[in-house]
Every structure is written in C-alpha cells, then in structure tokens.
Design an enzyme around this catalytic site. Structure first.
Site, PDB file in Angstrom:
ATOM      1  N   TYR A 108       0.825  -1.206   0.000  1.00 47.55           N
ATOM      2  CA  TYR A 108       0.000   0.000   0.000  1.00 47.55           C
ATOM      3  C   TYR A 108       0.858   1.255   0.000  1.00 47.55           C
ATOM      4  CZ  TYR A 108      -4.097  -2.766   1.315  1.00 47.55           C
ATOM      5  OH  TYR A 108      -5.125  -3.668   1.331  1.00 47.55           O
ATOM      6  N   GLY A 117       5.868   7.005  -7.222  1.00 49.48           N
ATOM      7  CA  GLY A 117       6.749   5.856  -7.424  1.00 49.48           C
ATOM      8  C   GLY A 117       6.860   4.927  -6.231  1.00 49.48           C
ATOM      9  N   GLY A 119       4.655   2.637  -4.978  1.00 50.26           N
ATOM     10  CA  GLY A 119       4.243   1.276  -5.301  1.00 50.26           C
ATOM     11  C   GLY A 119       5.289   0.559  -6.135  1.00 50.26           C
ATOM     12  N   LYS A 120       5.851   1.258  -7.110  1.00 50.83           N
ATOM     13  CA  LYS A 120       6.887   0.666  -7.960  1.00 50.83           C
ATOM     14  C   LYS A 120       8.114   0.289  -7.140  1.00 50.83           C
ATOM     15  CE  LYS A 120       5.551   3.299 -12.044  1.00 50.83           C
ATOM     16  NZ  LYS A 120       5.923   4.390 -12.954  1.00 50.83           N
ATOM     17  N   ASN A 146     -10.874  -4.242  -7.470  1.00 55.31           N
ATOM     18  CA  ASN A 146      -9.817  -3.239  -7.361  1.00 55.31           C
ATOM     19  C   ASN A 146      -9.029  -3.205  -8.683  1.00 55.31           C
ATOM     20  OD1 ASN A 146      -7.752  -1.510  -6.651  1.00 55.31           O
ATOM     21  ND2 ASN A 146      -7.303  -2.524  -4.704  1.00 55.31           N
ATOM     22  N   TYR A 153      -0.504  -4.700 -11.040  1.00 54.43           N
ATOM     23  CA  TYR A 153       0.150  -6.014 -10.963  1.00 54.43           C
ATOM     24  C   TYR A 153       0.367  -6.610 -12.351  1.00 54.43           C
ATOM     25  CZ  TYR A 153      -1.095  -5.536  -6.036  1.00 54.43           C
ATOM     26  OH  TYR A 153      -1.244  -5.075  -4.756  1.00 54.43           O
ATOM     27  N   LYS A 155       0.964  -4.988 -15.062  1.00 56.53           N
ATOM     28  CA  LYS A 155       2.126  -4.301 -15.650  1.00 56.53           C
ATOM     29  C   LYS A 155       3.437  -4.917 -15.177  1.00 56.53           C
ATOM     30  CE  LYS A 155       0.047   0.216 -16.420  1.00 56.53           C
ATOM     31  NZ  LYS A 155      -0.013   1.616 -16.014  1.00 56.53           N
TER      32      LYS A 155
END
Length: 182
Positions: A108, A117, A119-120, A146, A153, A155
């Site tokens: 999260y 950035g 999450g990445k 969601n 995910y 990606k």
C-alpha cells in the site's frame, strides 16, 4: 537496515527499509489507515468498522511485525512515511503446487503519495527479496473489484491463477490470486 534496490526510475527522495519490532505501532496505524483509504468508498461503514475493529485490529497487526514468517518494508518519501509492504513465507494456496513461493500479503501507498513511485519501489523491493531468497514465484491476492491494483500487478507481469474468498466485516468478497515467475 536500508535495502539495496536495483532500479533507476526513482528519485533521490524515496527510500525503503526493512521494518523492525520497534516499528510495530507505525505498521499497525499505517495498515489500518491505508486499508480504510483504499476500500471505505466501496464498502459499507458497518463492514469497514467490523473489519477494522474485530479482524484487522491494531493489536493483531502489531503482533505480525517481527513474526518469523513476515517481512515488512517501509517506504519513505523524503522523511515522510509513504507506504509499506508485507511479505509472508510458508502460507500458499494449493493451486501453486510445490513451487517455492513468497507472498506479497500487502502493498500500500499512503493516499497522498500515490503517483510518486512508492508502489513501484515497494514492488521492486519485494521481487528483489524473493529472488535473493531463491523463490521461483511471487504471488498475491487482490480484490476482484480493485481494477487499479489489478492493472498495476499486470504491468509487473502478474497473471491470475486462482480465486478465494475474503471476509470484510460480514461481506464475503472474491479475491483474485495472481502470480509472477521469477
């Protein structure tokens, strides 16, 4: 401990470290807040309250930090907490078979940090840890509604391989299970 992350896209203002038992209160508060911010708009107040006060309590969350099967990562943007991830060993669906796998149990970003950035960076750190531990597969569960998370995910190369139920308050919801071969 600051983790060595192998990615270039991120700015100098973002860092990730492994959480310690001393971070238990921070992790618990962050877990409840990011869960609420992510799902409150799509669920009833009663189900959210029941979940946060009975199933996803601060006390239970604090006990997860430092448990041998769990690894928590904290992301910071400059000096501000920006998100977190929870990795879990040992519990996996039968449909994964005997694959040596690691679960991303939670990932999260704080609402105000989305788009920076976080999450990445957390995803790359999770993948790096899984590879370092010699895992064949990394997997996760995501609510079927969601779409933003599912697209994120996908990606990263995750594919749906199964489904299971998730109880939020009194509402039985469907989670997609997604995996990525390493």
């Amino acid at each position: 401990m600051l983790l060595h992350l192998e990615f270039v896209y991120c700015c100098m203002n973002l860092s990730i470290r492994e959480a310690t038992k001393e971070d238990a209160i921070l992790i618990a508060d962050l877990s409840q807040q990011t869960f609420y911010d992510t799902f409150a708009a799509d669920n009833t107040k009663e189900d959210m309250d029941l979940f946060l006060n009975k199933q996803f309590t601060k006390g239970r969350l604090m006990l997860e930090v430092g448990a041998p099967e769990n690894t928590f990562l904290l992301a910071y943007y400059k000096d501000e907490v920006a998100g977190y991830a929870k990795l879990r060993e040992g519990k996996q669906p039968k449909s994964l078979g005997t694959k040596n796998a690691l679960e991303i149990a939670r990932l999260y970003a704080v609402t105000s940090m989305i788009g920076k950035g976080v999450g990445k960076a957390l995803m790359q750190a999770c993948i790096n840890i899984a590879k370092t531990r010699g895992k064949e597969v990394i997997w996760l569960g995501v609510w079927e509604r969601n779409q933003r998370a599912i697209a994120f995910y996908q990606k990263w190369g995750f594919e749906k391989f199964d489904e299971w139920n998730f109880l939020l308050g009194k509402d039985v919801q469907r989670d997609w299970l997604m995996k990525k071969y390493l």
